[in-house]
Design an enzyme around this catalytic site. Structure first.
Site, PDB file in Angstrom:
ATOM      1  N   GLY A 191       0.849  -1.193   0.000  1.00 53.84           N
ATOM      2  CA  GLY A 191       0.000   0.000   0.000  1.00 53.84           C
ATOM      3  C   GLY A 191       0.882   1.239   0.000  1.00 53.84           C
ATOM      4  O   GLY A 191       2.092   1.167  -0.268  1.00 53.84           O
ATOM      5  N   VAL A 192       0.275   2.377   0.324  1.00 53.71           N
ATOM      6  CA  VAL A 192       1.003   3.650   0.269  1.00 53.71           C
ATOM      7  C   VAL A 192       2.235   3.610   1.169  1.00 53.71           C
ATOM      8  O   VAL A 192       3.349   3.950   0.759  1.00 53.71           O
ATOM      9  CB  VAL A 192       0.064   4.807   0.707  1.00 53.71           C
ATOM     10  N   GLU A 212       2.249  -8.686  -1.358  1.00 54.32           N
ATOM     11  CA  GLU A 212       0.928  -8.063  -1.307  1.00 54.32           C
ATOM     12  C   GLU A 212      -0.143  -9.117  -1.574  1.00 54.32           C
ATOM     13  O   GLU A 212      -0.122  -9.788  -2.611  1.00 54.32           O
ATOM     14  CB  GLU A 212       0.857  -6.929  -2.345  1.00 54.32           C
ATOM     15  N   ALA A 328      -3.650  12.976   6.733  1.00 46.64           N
ATOM     16  CA  ALA A 328      -3.494  14.062   7.704  1.00 46.64           C
ATOM     17  C   ALA A 328      -4.298  15.291   7.314  1.00 46.64           C
ATOM     18  O   ALA A 328      -4.926  15.933   8.165  1.00 46.64           O
ATOM     19  CB  ALA A 328      -2.017  14.424   7.820  1.00 46.64           C
ATOM     20  N   HIS A 452       5.317  29.154 -18.866  1.00 50.23           N
ATOM     21  CA  HIS A 452       6.207  28.269 -19.615  1.00 50.23           C
ATOM     22  C   HIS A 452       7.659  28.584 -19.264  1.00 50.23           C
ATOM     23  O   HIS A 452       8.011  29.757 -19.171  1.00 50.23           O
ATOM     24  CB  HIS A 452       6.003  28.478 -21.114  1.00 50.23           C
TER      25      HIS A 452
HETATM   26  P1  FAD Z   1      -3.122  10.695  14.814  1.00 43.80           P
HETATM   27  O1  FAD Z   1      -2.134  11.470  14.048  1.00 43.80           O
HETATM   28  O2  FAD Z   1      -2.949   9.223  14.899  1.00 43.80           O
HETATM   29  O3  FAD Z   1      -3.157  11.343  16.265  1.00 43.80           O
HETATM   30  C1  FAD Z   1      -3.920  10.806  17.294  1.00 43.80           C
HETATM   31  C2  FAD Z   1      -3.282  11.197  18.606  1.00 43.80           C
HETATM   32  O4  FAD Z   1      -4.162  10.843  19.645  1.00 43.80           O
HETATM   33  C3  FAD Z   1      -1.958  10.494  18.900  1.00 43.80           C
HETATM   34  O5  FAD Z   1      -0.983  11.459  19.164  1.00 43.80           O
HETATM   35  C4  FAD Z   1      -2.243   9.648  20.146  1.00 43.80           C
HETATM   36  O6  FAD Z   1      -1.149   9.615  21.043  1.00 43.80           O
HETATM   37  C5  FAD Z   1      -3.396  10.410  20.753  1.00 43.80           C
HETATM   38  N1  FAD Z   1      -4.268   9.598  21.601  1.00 43.80           N
HETATM   39  C6  FAD Z   1      -4.912   8.452  21.270  1.00 43.80           C
HETATM   40  N2  FAD Z   1      -5.679   8.033  22.290  1.00 43.80           N
HETATM   41  C7  FAD Z   1      -5.515   8.947  23.269  1.00 43.80           C
HETATM   42  C8  FAD Z   1      -6.043   9.085  24.582  1.00 43.80           C
HETATM   43  N3  FAD Z   1      -6.934   8.222  25.066  1.00 43.80           N
HETATM   44  N4  FAD Z   1      -5.633  10.132  25.329  1.00 43.80           N
HETATM   45  C9  FAD Z   1      -4.747  11.038  24.853  1.00 43.80           C
HETATM   46  N5  FAD Z   1      -4.228  10.974  23.622  1.00 43.80           N
HETATM   47  C10 FAD Z   1      -4.609   9.939  22.851  1.00 43.80           C
HETATM   48  N6  FAD Z   1      -1.001  11.159   5.731  1.00 43.80           N
HETATM   49  C11 FAD Z   1      -0.902  12.132   4.805  1.00 43.80           C
HETATM   50  O7  FAD Z   1      -1.856  12.879   4.596  1.00 43.80           O
HETATM   51  N7  FAD Z   1       0.266  12.326   4.098  1.00 43.80           N
HETATM   52  C12 FAD Z   1       1.339  11.545   4.268  1.00 43.80           C
HETATM   53  O8  FAD Z   1       2.365  11.741   3.630  1.00 43.80           O
HETATM   54  C13 FAD Z   1       1.266  10.504   5.226  1.00 43.80           C
HETATM   55  N8  FAD Z   1       2.319   9.700   5.449  1.00 43.80           N
HETATM   56  C14 FAD Z   1       2.246   8.745   6.408  1.00 43.80           C
HETATM   57  C15 FAD Z   1       3.362   7.930   6.607  1.00 43.80           C
HETATM   58  C16 FAD Z   1       3.335   6.959   7.582  1.00 43.80           C
HETATM   59  C17 FAD Z   1       4.549   6.097   7.795  1.00 43.80           C
HETATM   60  C18 FAD Z   1       2.157   6.804   8.384  1.00 43.80           C
HETATM   61  C19 FAD Z   1       2.121   5.778   9.469  1.00 43.80           C
HETATM   62  C20 FAD Z   1       1.050   7.592   8.183  1.00 43.80           C
HETATM   63  C21 FAD Z   1       1.069   8.571   7.182  1.00 43.80           C
HETATM   64  N9  FAD Z   1      -0.023   9.387   6.925  1.00 43.80           N
HETATM   65  C22 FAD Z   1       0.056  10.348   5.958  1.00 43.80           C
HETATM   66  C23 FAD Z   1      -1.298   9.243   7.660  1.00 43.80           C
HETATM   67  C24 FAD Z   1      -1.425  10.313   8.741  1.00 43.80           C
HETATM   68  O9  FAD Z   1      -0.318  10.228   9.621  1.00 43.80           O
HETATM   69  C25 FAD Z   1      -2.734  10.143   9.499  1.00 43.80           C
HETATM   70  O10 FAD Z   1      -3.810  10.118   8.591  1.00 43.80           O
HETATM   71  C26 FAD Z   1      -2.946  11.289  10.482  1.00 43.80           C
HETATM   72  O11 FAD Z   1      -1.905  11.346  11.422  1.00 43.80           O
HETATM   73  C27 FAD Z   1      -4.290  11.147  11.208  1.00 43.80           C
HETATM   74  O12 FAD Z   1      -4.443  12.203  12.089  1.00 43.80           O
HETATM   75  P2  FAD Z   1      -5.313  12.063  13.427  1.00 43.80           P
HETATM   76  O13 FAD Z   1      -5.192  13.382  14.116  1.00 43.80           O
HETATM   77  O14 FAD Z   1      -6.665  11.567  13.090  1.00 43.80           O
HETATM   78  O15 FAD Z   1      -4.619  10.908  14.271  1.00 43.80           O
HETATM   79  P1  AMP Z   2      -2.696   0.097   3.080  1.00 44.20           P
HETATM   80  O1  AMP Z   2      -4.062  -0.239   3.603  1.00 44.20           O
HETATM   81  O2  AMP Z   2      -2.688   1.048   1.913  1.00 44.20           O
HETATM   82  O3  AMP Z   2      -1.743   0.525   4.160  1.00 44.20           O
HETATM   83  O4  AMP Z   2      -2.105  -1.271   2.508  1.00 44.20           O
HETATM   84  C1  AMP Z   2      -1.939  -2.444   3.270  1.00 44.20           C
HETATM   85  C2  AMP Z   2      -1.855  -3.621   2.306  1.00 44.20           C
HETATM   86  O5  AMP Z   2      -1.458  -4.788   3.011  1.00 44.20           O
HETATM   87  C3  AMP Z   2      -3.186  -3.940   1.639  1.00 44.20           C
HETATM   88  O6  AMP Z   2      -3.047  -3.779   0.249  1.00 44.20           O
HETATM   89  C4  AMP Z   2      -3.441  -5.395   2.020  1.00 44.20           C
HETATM   90  O7  AMP Z   2      -3.991  -6.134   0.958  1.00 44.20           O
HETATM   91  C5  AMP Z   2      -2.058  -5.923   2.375  1.00 44.20           C
HETATM   92  N1  AMP Z   2      -2.094  -7.109   3.266  1.00 44.20           N
HETATM   93  C6  AMP Z   2      -2.878  -7.308   4.355  1.00 44.20           C
HETATM   94  N2  AMP Z   2      -2.640  -8.520   4.939  1.00 44.20           N
HETATM   95  C7  AMP Z   2      -1.662  -9.128   4.178  1.00 44.20           C
HETATM   96  C8  AMP Z   2      -0.966 -10.408   4.247  1.00 44.20           C
HETATM   97  N3  AMP Z   2      -1.214 -11.324   5.204  1.00 44.20           N
HETATM   98  N4  AMP Z   2      -0.044 -10.675   3.301  1.00 44.20           N
HETATM   99  C9  AMP Z   2       0.238  -9.767   2.335  1.00 44.20           C
HETATM  100  N5  AMP Z   2      -0.393  -8.561   2.221  1.00 44.20           N
HETATM  101  C10 AMP Z   2      -1.322  -8.224   3.121  1.00 44.20           C
END
Ligand code: FAD
Ligand code: AMP
Length: 473
Positions: A191-192, A212, A328, A452
């Protein structure tokens, strides 16, 4: 002891929660945000997944690895010869950590500037308008609020057959902290997140294999763009095994063995490190949802209406903890909308124009509907495509891979989707988002002057191509 009372209490300080808190405070509401995250330096940190282990750190590593790769392989075409190029992964990771700390600290500054109180600890609903905060310092307090916004986000989905050991088998967070380059890197999930992390380590020299389970590559993307992405990424050396379901992973010797099944039957692969990137799940455990009568849906997400209201009066939910794209910018827009709704203003987010971006090379970005979705819905459409090969700026950059594809309604000409694979697609997509928000037609885009030579001319030409009048192809 008097109970602190707020107009708005946000649980979770990620891009959904911290933005909601700042906007609520801007609107004159007495606001607090409960956040429990402890950063790599052992200090409490705001910013959630995005700032600590998501968007920002992954983009920092993608940038470093891209620079390294260009220095080694991309400069000769410009007539530039360099000496030996080396990478120090520990220094790369330290730079990433510095950026993260700067940004998470910056949110603290924004809270102070806007008068948002940060309650450092874990929040739990204990009744109508009441939240218990178990402080990171060990102290507990109960606070009350008229409006409570749940923004607790998501965490990596565990794969029971591939338990993490935190060193050789890691999740996406662990994969941001490798301080050496694994010779053989396995990734479960193409995935992403899997593709971005795979790109980082492949550029630094790892032999990367993505396993995958789905038979289709990037099913959420437009098929034509996904096919081009597959060709580009496999051409760079990423091994993408589709239809490969992992059934077991275990530490073995200095490495990891992975059992999987594909069309050829049961197979085994050996790696030095393994990243489990099989998606993310909402965080709702120990949140006390039952204390206010909220039942998560079958996948654990909190159900909300169009104004982010849950089934409990005065309780809202936004971002990754609610169904929808786990992005995000979506979480932040939810945050602004919910705060404005609470303040009595209009509360709306247009989910039809949320851009998606995959920060591989070339980048992949899209907004709106895919061609396969339009076909399935029976919507009549026209297609305009334009390759970066014919774009002067892309050629000058030595980055002419990919294309822009624009879909417009066959009768009204309204732009229904734009799909880009190519250089800086992440920036180019913004024009398409604005166009779609303003209900632009392909002709509108075609008649707008584009400077351009710029990459944006490729979108201009794709809009012209939708009317079969592209100039440069
Ligand atoms: P989160 O960012 O998960 O924040 C939730 C917060 O709530 C956390 O800090 C947690 O500690 C806190 N929390 C949870 N429960 C409690 C509680 N009971 N009390 C107090 N605090 C609590 N998105 C993009 O748009 N662009 C990107 O390039 C991108 N790259 C990513 C790369 C990676 C490796 C990953 C893992 C994610 C990426 N994402 C990206 C996804 C993005 O990070 C999330 O969609 C986004 O952070 C969601 O925001 P949120 O505020 O809903 O939750
Ligand atoms: P994303 O939801 O974009 O983060 O992608 C996660 C990917 O993991 C999805 O495309 C799923 O199909 C894949 N996936 C989930 N479980 C398995 C597994 N057991 N083996 C291989 N791929 C998996």
């Amino acid at each position: 002891m008097a109970v602190d009372r707020y107009d708005v209490l946000v649980i979770g300080g990620g891009p959904g929660g911290y933005v909601a808190a700042i906007r609520a405070a801007q609107l004159g509401l007495k606001t607090a945000c409960v956040e429990r995250w402890i950063g790599k330096d052992g200090q409490p940190a705001l910013g959630g997944t995005c700032l600590n282990v998501g968007c920002i750190p992954s983009k920092a590593l993608l940038e470093s690895s891209e620079q390294y790769h260009r220095a080694r392989h991309g400069l000769a075409a410009h007539g530039i010869t360099v000496g030996e190029v080396a990478i120090d992964p520990a220094a790369m990771v330290a730079r990433k950590d510095g950026i993260v700390r700067q940004f998470t600290g910056g949110i603290g500054g924004l809270f102070r500037k806007n008068g948002v109180t940060w309650l450092k600890g874990s929040g739990r609903l204990v009744g109508e308008g009441k939240v218990e905060v178990a402080g990171t310092d060990g102290a507990a307090q109960t606070v009350s609020a008229e409006h409570i916004i749940i923004a607790t986000g998501s965490r990596p989905t565990p794969l029971l057959v591939a338990p993490l050991d935190g060193v050789r088998i890691v999740d996406s967070a662990g994969a941001l902290d490798f301080t050496d380059v694994p010779a053989r890197l396995g990734i479960i999930g193409a995935g992403v997140i899997g593709l971005e992390l795979g790109s980082v380590w492949a550029r630094l020299g790892s032999a990367v294999t993505l396993l995958e389970a789905m038979p289709e590559f990037l099913p959420v993307a437009d098929r034509a763009i996904a096919a081009l992405a597959h060709k580009e990424l496999t051409g760079q050396g990423l091994q993408i095994r589709l239809g490969a379901r992992v059934t077991a992973a275990a530490l073995a010797g200095d490495g990891v063995t992975v059992d999987f099944e594909d069309a050829k039957g049961a197979q085994q692969a050996a790696f030095d490190r393994l990243i489990v990137a099989v998606g993310r799940q909402p965080v709702t455990d120990r949140l006390g949802l039952d204390a206010v009568g909220i039942a998560p849906d079958e996948r654990g997400f909190i159900p909300v209406d169009g104004q982010f209201r849950t089934s409990a009066a005065g309780v809202y939910a936004i971002g990754d903890v609610v169904r929808g794209p786990m992005l995000a910018h979506r979480a932040s827009e939810d945050g602004i909308a919910v705060a404005e709704g609470i303040a009595g203003q209009h509360c709306h987010v247009d989910y039809g124009t949320i851009p998606w971006i995959i920060y591989t090379w070339p980048e992949i970005a899209w907004v709106g509907r895919t061609e396969q979705a339009l076909k399935a819905e029976g919507v009549p459409y026209t297609v305009g495509t334009f390759p970066f090969q014919a774009n002067g700026r892309a050629r000058a950059m030595e980055a002419a891979q990919g294309q822009v594809k624009l879909l417009a309604h066959a009768e009204t000409d309204r732009v229904l989707g734009v799909h880009i694979i190519g250089p800086h697609a992440s920036e180019l997509i913004a024009e398409a988002v604005v166009a779609m928000e303003f209900c632009a037609s392909a002709e509108d885009l075609a008649r707008i002057v584009h400077a351009h030579p710029t990459l944006s001319e490729a979108l201009h030409e794709a809009a012209l191509a939708a009317h079969k009048r592209a100039i440069h192809i």
